[in-house]
Design a protein around this motif. Structure first.
Motif, PDB file in Angstrom:
ATOM      1  N   LYS A  23       0.821  -1.206   0.000  1.00 12.28           N
ATOM      2  CA  LYS A  23       0.000   0.000   0.000  1.00 12.28           C
ATOM      3  C   LYS A  23       0.859   1.262   0.000  1.00 12.28           C
ATOM      4  N   SER A  26       2.443   1.747  -3.510  1.00 13.24           N
ATOM      5  CA  SER A  26       1.468   2.252  -4.489  1.00 13.24           C
ATOM      6  C   SER A  26       1.167   3.733  -4.237  1.00 13.24           C
ATOM      7  N   LYS A  27       1.094   4.091  -2.978  1.00  9.55           N
ATOM      8  CA  LYS A  27       0.847   5.494  -2.642  1.00  9.55           C
ATOM      9  C   LYS A  27       2.017   6.379  -3.091  1.00  9.55           C
ATOM     10  N   ASN A  32      -3.587   3.716  -7.293  1.00 12.91           N
ATOM     11  CA  ASN A  32      -4.575   3.237  -6.342  1.00 12.91           C
ATOM     12  C   ASN A  32      -4.342   1.752  -6.050  1.00 12.91           C
ATOM     13  N   CYS A  33      -4.466   1.352  -4.800  1.00  9.96           N
ATOM     14  CA  CYS A  33      -4.275  -0.047  -4.407  1.00  9.96           C
ATOM     15  C   CYS A  33      -5.512  -0.535  -3.659  1.00  9.96           C
ATOM     16  N   ILE A  34      -6.076  -1.638  -4.123  1.00 12.81           N
ATOM     17  CA  ILE A  34      -7.245  -2.239  -3.506  1.00 12.81           C
ATOM     18  C   ILE A  34      -6.797  -3.480  -2.739  1.00 12.81           C
ATOM     19  N   SER A  57      -9.250   0.226 -14.541  1.00 12.78           N
ATOM     20  CA  SER A  57      -8.919   1.416 -13.750  1.00 12.78           C
ATOM     21  C   SER A  57      -7.422   1.662 -13.625  1.00 12.78           C
ATOM     22  N   ALA A  59      -5.621   0.194 -11.378  1.00 16.37           N
ATOM     23  CA  ALA A  59      -5.283   0.047  -9.963  1.00 16.37           C
ATOM     24  C   ALA A  59      -4.492  -1.229  -9.708  1.00 16.37           C
TER      25      ALA A  59
END
Length: 105
Positions: A23, A26-27, A32-34, A57, A59
């Motif tokens: 996370k 990705s930030k 975006n990270c799901i 998307s 992501a």
């Protein structure tokens, strides 16, 4: 790995920060990270819908408890991931995924 669209698979004991690391990465690069918690009840159709959304998307996904998915489902999931990876590597705008044309980002 990012430019080759290969992804990653952090491994290690529970509670060592694997999910948080993904996370944070990705930030740091504005993607975006799901986070998706897998269970033994998942089927390839549900995963396919999830992958369609991810691919459309752009992501990332972080799959917690991925080892809980049944082997038969994992086989199909591997093919689904490969389809998306090949489209990204070929730098095409659209692919046919599970019989539906989707846009890649």
């Amino acid at each position: 790995a990012i430019h080759l669209y290969l992804g990653g698979a952090p491994a290690g004991p529970a509670g060592t920060g694997k999910t948080e690391t993904v996370k944070d990465l990705s930030k740091a690069i504005a993607i975006n990270c799901i986070v998706f918690n897998c269970s033994d009840g998942l089927d390839y159709k549900a995963m396919g819908k999830f992958f369609k959304g991810l691919a459309s998307s752009g992501a990332w996904a972080c799959f917690d408890e991925f080892n809980r998915i049944e082997l038969e489902v994992l086989s199909v999931v591997a093919q689904q991931v490969l389809t998306i990876q090949r489209g990204l590597a070929a730098k095409v705008d659209r692919i046919i995924f599970e019989g539906v044309e989707i846009r890649l980002r």
